[in-house]
Motif scaffolding. Structure first.
Motif, PDB file in Angstrom:
ATOM      1  N   ASN A  30       0.823  -1.038   0.102  1.00  0.00           N
ATOM      2  CA  ASN A  30      -0.052  -0.017  -0.125  1.00  0.00           C
ATOM      3  C   ASN A  30       0.771   1.272  -0.039  1.00  0.00           C
ATOM      4  O   ASN A  30       0.568   2.275   0.318  1.00  0.00           O
ATOM      5  CB  ASN A  30      -0.989  -0.166   1.379  1.00  0.00           C
ATOM      6  CG  ASN A  30      -2.026  -0.866   1.107  1.00  0.00           C
ATOM      7  OD1 ASN A  30      -2.488  -1.555  -0.004  1.00  0.00           O
ATOM      8  ND2 ASN A  30      -2.467  -1.597   2.168  1.00  0.00           N
ATOM      9  N   GLN A  39       3.955   7.473   1.673  1.00  0.00           N
ATOM     10  CA  GLN A  39       2.936   7.209   2.630  1.00  0.00           C
ATOM     11  C   GLN A  39       2.833   5.910   2.625  1.00  0.00           C
ATOM     12  O   GLN A  39       2.936   5.105   1.757  1.00  0.00           O
ATOM     13  CB  GLN A  39       1.408   7.813   2.335  1.00  0.00           C
ATOM     14  CG  GLN A  39       1.543   9.356   2.471  1.00  0.00           C
ATOM     15  CD  GLN A  39       0.009   9.883   2.145  1.00  0.00           C
ATOM     16  OE1 GLN A  39      -0.735   9.254   1.819  1.00  0.00           O
ATOM     17  NE2 GLN A  39      -0.108  11.065   2.673  1.00  0.00           N
ATOM     18  N   SER A  41       0.387   4.068   4.782  1.00  0.00           N
ATOM     19  CA  SER A  41      -1.115   3.707   5.066  1.00  0.00           C
ATOM     20  C   SER A  41      -1.790   4.172   3.895  1.00  0.00           C
ATOM     21  O   SER A  41      -1.490   5.156   3.282  1.00  0.00           O
ATOM     22  CB  SER A  41      -1.443   4.290   6.178  1.00  0.00           C
ATOM     23  OG  SER A  41      -1.346   5.510   6.341  1.00  0.00           O
ATOM     24  N   PRO A  42      -3.001   3.436   3.651  1.00  0.00           N
ATOM     25  CA  PRO A  42      -4.269   3.932   2.692  1.00  0.00           C
ATOM     26  C   PRO A  42      -4.643   5.278   2.928  1.00  0.00           C
ATOM     27  O   PRO A  42      -4.639   5.689   3.976  1.00  0.00           O
ATOM     28  CB  PRO A  42      -4.898   2.892   2.748  1.00  0.00           C
ATOM     29  CG  PRO A  42      -4.871   2.293   4.002  1.00  0.00           C
ATOM     30  CD  PRO A  42      -3.598   2.455   4.515  1.00  0.00           C
ATOM     31  N   ILE A  43      -4.960   6.064   1.794  1.00  0.00           N
ATOM     32  CA  ILE A  43      -5.641   7.322   1.847  1.00  0.00           C
ATOM     33  C   ILE A  43      -7.232   7.287   2.381  1.00  0.00           C
ATOM     34  O   ILE A  43      -7.700   6.399   1.492  1.00  0.00           O
ATOM     35  CB  ILE A  43      -5.453   8.216   0.858  1.00  0.00           C
ATOM     36  CG1 ILE A  43      -3.949   8.443   0.745  1.00  0.00           C
ATOM     37  CG2 ILE A  43      -6.113   9.411   0.637  1.00  0.00           C
ATOM     38  CD1 ILE A  43      -3.554   9.098  -0.642  1.00  0.00           C
ATOM     39  N   ASN A  48      -5.076  10.041   6.010  1.00  0.00           N
ATOM     40  CA  ASN A  48      -4.558   8.549   5.983  1.00  0.00           C
ATOM     41  C   ASN A  48      -5.087   8.215   7.202  1.00  0.00           C
ATOM     42  O   ASN A  48      -5.905   8.705   8.310  1.00  0.00           O
ATOM     43  CB  ASN A  48      -3.165   8.289   6.142  1.00  0.00           C
ATOM     44  CG  ASN A  48      -2.340   9.258   7.104  1.00  0.00           C
ATOM     45  OD1 ASN A  48      -3.130   9.234   8.130  1.00  0.00           O
ATOM     46  ND2 ASN A  48      -1.039   9.330   6.787  1.00  0.00           N
TER      47      ASN A  48
END
Length: 135
Positions: A30, A39, A41-43, A48
């Motif tokens: 991811n 980044q 972590s997912p948006i 996030n």
């Protein structure tokens, strides 16, 4: 060496960062890159998952603060009561008398049990896990 930052620069930077932009996926997992920042972590809805967790923690802390404020106001109202000091002392003395009477009755019952079982009173109190503290 350092560039001075005006409050409007911060607001403009936040507005630019919050705009939805395509974020290409780099490699496996991811990991993504938004505005040149990597980044992991997912948006989620413009931020996030750490932002969501932070917001939840802030809300929980604010609720806890409100609870503590309410408790403080209740305690202050109790302390600010216009009770007569002599009445408070009389009430306290009557409560102490009641406590001592109940304690004497309980100790009498423990003594009766000890006599019946032919044991010491302290043995019975230890068996009942009662501590006699002279405070």
């Amino acid at each position: 060496m350092f560039k001075s930052v005006a409050p409007t620069d911060i607001a403009n930077n936040r507005a630019a960062h919050n705009q939805e932009q395509p974020s290409p996926v780099l490699g496996k997992g991811n990991n993504s890159e938004v505005n040149g920042y990597r980044q992991s972590s997912p948006i989620v809805a413009g931020g996030n998952m750490n932002d969501v967790n932070s917001q939840q923690r802030v809300l929980m802390k604010e609720q806890r603060l409100e609870d503590i404020k309410n408790q403080c106001s209740e305690l202050i109202s109790e302390l600010d009561s216009d009770d007569d000091p002599e009445a408070i002392v009389k009430k306290h003395i009557s409560q102490l008398k009641k406590y001592n009477e109940l304690k004497d009755i309980a100790l009498g019952l423990v003594t009766m049990i000890a006599d019946q079982r032919k044991l010491r009173t302290t043995d019975i109190l230890e068996e009942m896990k009662v501590e006699l503290a002279d405070d």
